[in-house]
Every structure is written in structure tokens, then in C-alpha cells.
Design a protein around this motif. Structure first.
Motif, PDB file in Angstrom:
ATOM      1  N   PHE A 167       0.832  -1.198   0.000  1.00 58.63           N
ATOM      2  CA  PHE A 167       0.000   0.000   0.000  1.00 58.63           C
ATOM      3  C   PHE A 167       0.867   1.249   0.000  1.00 58.63           C
ATOM      4  CE2 PHE A 167      -1.699   3.584   2.302  1.00 58.63           C
ATOM      5  CZ  PHE A 167      -2.745   3.927   1.467  1.00 58.63           C
ATOM      6  N   TRP A 168       1.829   1.313   0.928  1.00 63.30           N
ATOM      7  CA  TRP A 168       2.641   2.520   1.026  1.00 63.30           C
ATOM      8  C   TRP A 168       3.560   2.691  -0.176  1.00 63.30           C
ATOM      9  CZ3 TRP A 168       0.880   6.330   3.401  1.00 63.30           C
ATOM     10  CH2 TRP A 168       0.172   6.186   4.592  1.00 63.30           C
ATOM     11  N   ALA A 169       4.025   1.597  -0.761  1.00 68.99           N
ATOM     12  CA  ALA A 169       4.841   1.720  -1.983  1.00 68.99           C
ATOM     13  C   ALA A 169       4.029   2.408  -3.081  1.00 68.99           C
ATOM     14  CB  ALA A 169       5.324   0.352  -2.433  1.00 68.99           C
ATOM     15  N   GLY A 170       2.780   1.991  -3.243  1.00 68.06           N
ATOM     16  CA  GLY A 170       1.912   2.602  -4.249  1.00 68.06           C
ATOM     17  C   GLY A 170       1.569   4.041  -3.916  1.00 68.06           C
ATOM     18  N   ALA A 171       1.269   4.310  -2.646  1.00 70.43           N
ATOM     19  CA  ALA A 171       0.917   5.668  -2.236  1.00 70.43           C
ATOM     20  C   ALA A 171       2.097   6.625  -2.392  1.00 70.43           C
ATOM     21  CB  ALA A 171       0.420   5.666  -0.790  1.00 70.43           C
ATOM     22  N   LEU A 172       3.277   6.183  -2.004  1.00 69.81           N
ATOM     23  CA  LEU A 172       4.460   7.034  -2.142  1.00 69.81           C
ATOM     24  C   LEU A 172       4.827   7.252  -3.611  1.00 69.81           C
ATOM     25  CD1 LEU A 172       6.440   5.610   0.883  1.00 69.81           C
ATOM     26  CD2 LEU A 172       5.667   7.993   0.638  1.00 69.81           C
ATOM     27  N   ALA A 173       4.609   6.251  -4.453  1.00 70.14           N
ATOM     28  CA  ALA A 173       4.828   6.426  -5.894  1.00 70.14           C
ATOM     29  C   ALA A 173       3.847   7.457  -6.450  1.00 70.14           C
ATOM     30  CB  ALA A 173       4.695   5.090  -6.620  1.00 70.14           C
ATOM     31  N   ALA A 174       2.596   7.414  -5.995  1.00 71.30           N
ATOM     32  CA  ALA A 174       1.601   8.409  -6.424  1.00 71.30           C
ATOM     33  C   ALA A 174       2.022   9.804  -5.965  1.00 71.30           C
ATOM     34  CB  ALA A 174       0.225   8.044  -5.886  1.00 71.30           C
ATOM     35  N   ALA A 175       2.608   9.902  -4.777  1.00 68.44           N
ATOM     36  CA  ALA A 175       3.096  11.191  -4.288  1.00 68.44           C
ATOM     37  C   ALA A 175       4.233  11.706  -5.170  1.00 68.44           C
ATOM     38  CB  ALA A 175       3.546  11.080  -2.832  1.00 68.44           C
ATOM     39  N   GLU A 176       5.117  10.809  -5.582  1.00 67.73           N
ATOM     40  CA  GLU A 176       6.217  11.218  -6.463  1.00 67.73           C
ATOM     41  C   GLU A 176       5.702  11.727  -7.804  1.00 67.73           C
ATOM     42  OE1 GLU A 176       9.108   8.075  -6.766  1.00 67.73           O
ATOM     43  OE2 GLU A 176       9.481   8.096  -4.612  1.00 67.73           O
ATOM     44  N   ARG A 177       4.540  11.221  -8.238  1.00 67.20           N
ATOM     45  CA  ARG A 177       3.925  11.673  -9.492  1.00 67.20           C
ATOM     46  C   ARG A 177       3.092  12.944  -9.298  1.00 67.20           C
ATOM     47  NH1 ARG A 177       2.813   6.079  -9.645  1.00 67.20           N
ATOM     48  NH2 ARG A 177       0.622   6.457  -9.102  1.00 67.20           N
ATOM     49  N   GLY A 178       2.993  13.447  -8.064  1.00 69.51           N
ATOM     50  CA  GLY A 178       2.231  14.651  -7.789  1.00 69.51           C
ATOM     51  C   GLY A 178       0.733  14.425  -7.637  1.00 69.51           C
ATOM     52  N   GLU A 179       0.317  13.171  -7.508  1.00 69.76           N
ATOM     53  CA  GLU A 179      -1.102  12.848  -7.389  1.00 69.76           C
ATOM     54  C   GLU A 179      -1.617  13.004  -5.965  1.00 69.76           C
ATOM     55  OE1 GLU A 179      -1.270   8.866  -8.894  1.00 69.76           O
ATOM     56  OE2 GLU A 179      -0.698   9.512 -10.916  1.00 69.76           O
ATOM     57  N   ARG A 180      -0.715  13.041  -5.005  1.00 66.93           N
ATOM     58  CA  ARG A 180      -1.075  13.184  -3.596  1.00 66.93           C
ATOM     59  C   ARG A 180       0.126  13.718  -2.836  1.00 66.93           C
ATOM     60  NH1 ARG A 180      -2.882   7.591  -1.579  1.00 66.93           N
ATOM     61  NH2 ARG A 180      -3.975   7.684  -3.538  1.00 66.93           N
ATOM     62  N   ILE A 181      -0.154  14.192  -1.643  1.00 68.90           N
ATOM     63  CA  ILE A 181       0.896  14.609  -0.725  1.00 68.90           C
ATOM     64  C   ILE A 181       0.685  13.801   0.549  1.00 68.90           C
ATOM     65  CG2 ILE A 181       1.867  16.504   0.636  1.00 68.90           C
ATOM     66  CD1 ILE A 181       0.691  18.400  -1.547  1.00 68.90           C
ATOM     67  N   ILE A 182       1.715  13.128   0.980  1.00 73.83           N
ATOM     68  CA  ILE A 182       1.664  12.369   2.229  1.00 73.83           C
ATOM     69  C   ILE A 182       2.496  13.144   3.237  1.00 73.83           C
ATOM     70  CG2 ILE A 182       2.126  10.171   3.366  1.00 73.83           C
ATOM     71  CD1 ILE A 182       2.006   8.896   0.511  1.00 73.83           C
ATOM     72  N   LEU A 183       1.820  13.652   4.255  1.00 73.72           N
ATOM     73  CA  LEU A 183       2.498  14.430   5.286  1.00 73.72           C
ATOM     74  C   LEU A 183       2.777  13.558   6.496  1.00 73.72           C
ATOM     75  CD1 LEU A 183       0.299  17.640   5.110  1.00 73.72           C
ATOM     76  CD2 LEU A 183       2.643  17.385   4.276  1.00 73.72           C
ATOM     77  N   GLY A 184       3.894  13.812   7.138  1.00 74.27           N
ATOM     78  CA  GLY A 184       4.239  13.084   8.347  1.00 74.27           C
ATOM     79  C   GLY A 184       4.548  14.031   9.483  1.00 74.27           C
ATOM     80  N   GLY A 185       4.224  13.594  10.676  1.00 75.85           N
ATOM     81  CA  GLY A 185       4.609  14.293  11.888  1.00 75.85           C
ATOM     82  C   GLY A 185       5.723  13.498  12.550  1.00 75.85           C
ATOM     83  N   TRP A 186       6.790  14.171  12.919  1.00 79.05           N
ATOM     84  CA  TRP A 186       7.974  13.507  13.453  1.00 79.05           C
ATOM     85  C   TRP A 186       8.315  14.018  14.849  1.00 79.05           C
ATOM     86  CZ3 TRP A 186      10.279   9.717  10.564  1.00 79.05           C
ATOM     87  CH2 TRP A 186       9.955   9.669   9.210  1.00 79.05           C
ATOM     88  N   ASP A 187       8.655  13.103  15.715  1.00 80.07           N
ATOM     89  CA  ASP A 187       9.283  13.406  16.995  1.00 80.07           C
ATOM     90  C   ASP A 187      10.700  12.879  16.865  1.00 80.07           C
ATOM     91  OD1 ASP A 187       9.902  13.998  19.636  1.00 80.07           O
ATOM     92  OD2 ASP A 187       9.057  12.123  20.393  1.00 80.07           O
ATOM     93  N   GLY A 188      11.608  13.757  16.471  1.00 75.45           N
ATOM     94  CA  GLY A 188      12.961  13.311  16.155  1.00 75.45           C
ATOM     95  C   GLY A 188      12.906  12.344  14.986  1.00 75.45           C
ATOM     96  N   PRO A 189      13.481  11.143  15.132  1.00 78.37           N
ATOM     97  CA  PRO A 189      13.484  10.182  14.021  1.00 78.37           C
ATOM     98  C   PRO A 189      12.220   9.319  13.944  1.00 78.37           C
ATOM     99  CG  PRO A 189      14.778   9.322  15.823  1.00 78.37           C
ATOM    100  CD  PRO A 189      14.338  10.704  16.239  1.00 78.37           C
ATOM    101  N   GLN A 190      11.280   9.501  14.914  1.00 76.74           N
ATOM    102  CA  GLN A 190      10.097   8.633  14.953  1.00 76.74           C
ATOM    103  C   GLN A 190       8.907   9.299  14.270  1.00 76.74           C
ATOM    104  OE1 GLN A 190       8.437   7.690  18.801  1.00 76.74           O
ATOM    105  NE2 GLN A 190       7.011   6.219  17.918  1.00 76.74           N
ATOM    106  N   LEU A 191       8.309   8.587  13.317  1.00 81.66           N
ATOM    107  CA  LEU A 191       7.073   9.028  12.680  1.00 81.66           C
ATOM    108  C   LEU A 191       5.935   8.811  13.671  1.00 81.66           C
ATOM    109  CD1 LEU A 191       5.715  10.000  10.013  1.00 81.66           C
ATOM    110  CD2 LEU A 191       5.293   7.574   9.538  1.00 81.66           C
ATOM    111  N   ILE A 192       5.223   9.887  14.022  1.00 85.09           N
ATOM    112  CA  ILE A 192       4.166   9.777  15.030  1.00 85.09           C
ATOM    113  C   ILE A 192       2.769   9.989  14.456  1.00 85.09           C
ATOM    114  CG2 ILE A 192       5.693  10.341  16.933  1.00 85.09           C
ATOM    115  CD1 ILE A 192       4.483  13.202  16.855  1.00 85.09           C
ATOM    116  N   GLY A 193       2.693  10.350  13.176  1.00 84.81           N
ATOM    117  CA  GLY A 193       1.389  10.519  12.551  1.00 84.81           C
ATOM    118  C   GLY A 193       1.530  10.819  11.078  1.00 84.81           C
ATOM    119  N   THR A 194       0.429  10.602  10.356  1.00 85.30           N
ATOM    120  CA  THR A 194       0.431  10.879   8.927  1.00 85.30           C
ATOM    121  C   THR A 194      -0.976  11.208   8.459  1.00 85.30           C
ATOM    122  OG1 THR A 194       1.121  10.071   6.746  1.00 85.30           O
ATOM    123  CG2 THR A 194       0.110   8.463   8.223  1.00 85.30           C
ATOM    124  N   VAL A 195      -1.042  11.949   7.375  1.00 82.50           N
ATOM    125  CA  VAL A 195      -2.295  12.224   6.676  1.00 82.50           C
ATOM    126  C   VAL A 195      -1.947  12.364   5.197  1.00 82.50           C
ATOM    127  CG1 VAL A 195      -2.186  14.751   6.903  1.00 82.50           C
ATOM    128  CG2 VAL A 195      -4.408  13.621   6.639  1.00 82.50           C
TER     129      VAL A 195
END
Length: 178
Positions: free
Chosen positions: A47-75
């Protein structure tokens, strides 16, 4: 919220791994984000491979919230809409790490997604959330308008049907026109 950095995500191995783990934790915790429990590692990774590929094509933006090196949320902000809807975008896959829930991370991510939508010329956002255990309160506090509910829309991660609640919000230059 101090200490949280927000940024668009790219397909680095560490980011893919943390997104996969967050998705698996969300589903295991009963989060209705389109998957059934038990969610297999391969399905989450794909799922994430496909979603991140779509982001690279400009079809979506996947935002992340980080606490240092740890991903704590996404939308995810889905920008790939039909030709007659260039003004619209969709909010999807809002997830917060269990240890960070109730601390404002989802609100920050939602605000960042709205800002990205405005930067991309969008004036209307839409989203849906599960009727049972969804994030309706978050979206209503953020100014989204409840449009209606579809009963028995999807299966919950552990089985059993739940409805979905539909929401919309005008943003940017259109924000005052309800």
C-alpha cells in the motif's frame, strides 16, 4: 505543539518502514482505514509503496509528523481528481501513533494538509470517517461540515459493518462561502 516536525514524506526505506508499522498498529487497534485485521506486512508495505509512488507523481501529498526520528502521525491529501473537479482535494489515511493520540498531532497534520491544498489551488476539501470510532469530533472541531451518513458502508477491521460520515470544508479564497 513543541517538538513535532511536519513535512511531506518521500519513499526512503526508513519512512516506508515506519509508515507500514503505523498502518499495521492502526488496523490492529481497530482503526478503519481500509484494511482488515490481521493486516499482513506485505499488504501494508505494498500500500505505502503505491501511495508514495503516487506522491512522487504529484497525485497526492503524504504528510508526516515527526518526533525526532520517529514518525508519530500521517495524513494524505489526494490531489488526483477528475477533470471537472480541479478545485477539490480529499483528506485520507489520517493516523496517529497510539502513544501520541490526544496530544494535537492529528490537528496539526490536518492544518498542514489544508495549507498544502491551498498552495495547490484547492478550495474544497472532502473526507469520510467511520461512524463507529472514527474521528468525527476532530473534523467538526476543525470546521468541517457534516454532509450525511452512509449506513453499512464498510467492514470494521475486526468484522461487522460500520457506516461512514461524510464531511466537507471550503478553504483558501472560498473559506467564507458556506
Amino acid at each position: 505543539m513543541r517538538g513535532v516536525d511536519l513535512s511531506p514524506l518521500s519513499a526512503t526505506p526508513d519512512t516506508r518502514e515506519q509508515l507500514t508499522e503505523l498502518l499495521m498498529q492502526t488496523v490492529a487497534g481497530g482503526g478503519s482505514v481500509g484494511f482488515m485485521h490481521p493486516l499482513m506486512l506485505e499488504a501494508a508495505t505494498d500500500f505505502w509503496a503505491g501511495a508514495l509512488a503516487a506522491a512522487e507523481r504529484g497525485e497526492r501529498i503524504i504528510l508526516g509528523g515527526w518526533d525526532g526520528p520517529q514518525l508519530i502521525g500521517t495524513v494524505t491529501l489526494i490531489l488526483n481528481t477528475p477533470p471537472n473537479q480541479p478545485h477539490r482535494a480529499e483528506i485520507a489515511k489520517m493516523m496517529t501513533h497510539p502513544r501520541w493520540r490526544g496530544r494535537g498531532v492529528a490537528t496539526m497534520l490536518l492544518q498542514a494538509a489544508e495549507a498544502q491544498a491551498v498552495l495547490h489551488g484547492r478550495t474544497m476539501l472532502v473526507l469520510d470517517t467511520a461512524s463507529d470510532g472514527g474521528a468525527a469530533g476532530l473534523y467538526e472541531r476543525a470546521g468541517y461540515t457534516f454532509a450525511g451518513e452512509l449506513p453499512d458502508y464498510a467492514l470494521k477491521p475486526y468484522g461487522g459493518l460500520t457506516g461512514t460520515r461524510l464531511y466537507w470544508k471550503r478553504i483558501g479564497d472560498e473559506a467564507g462561502k458556506n
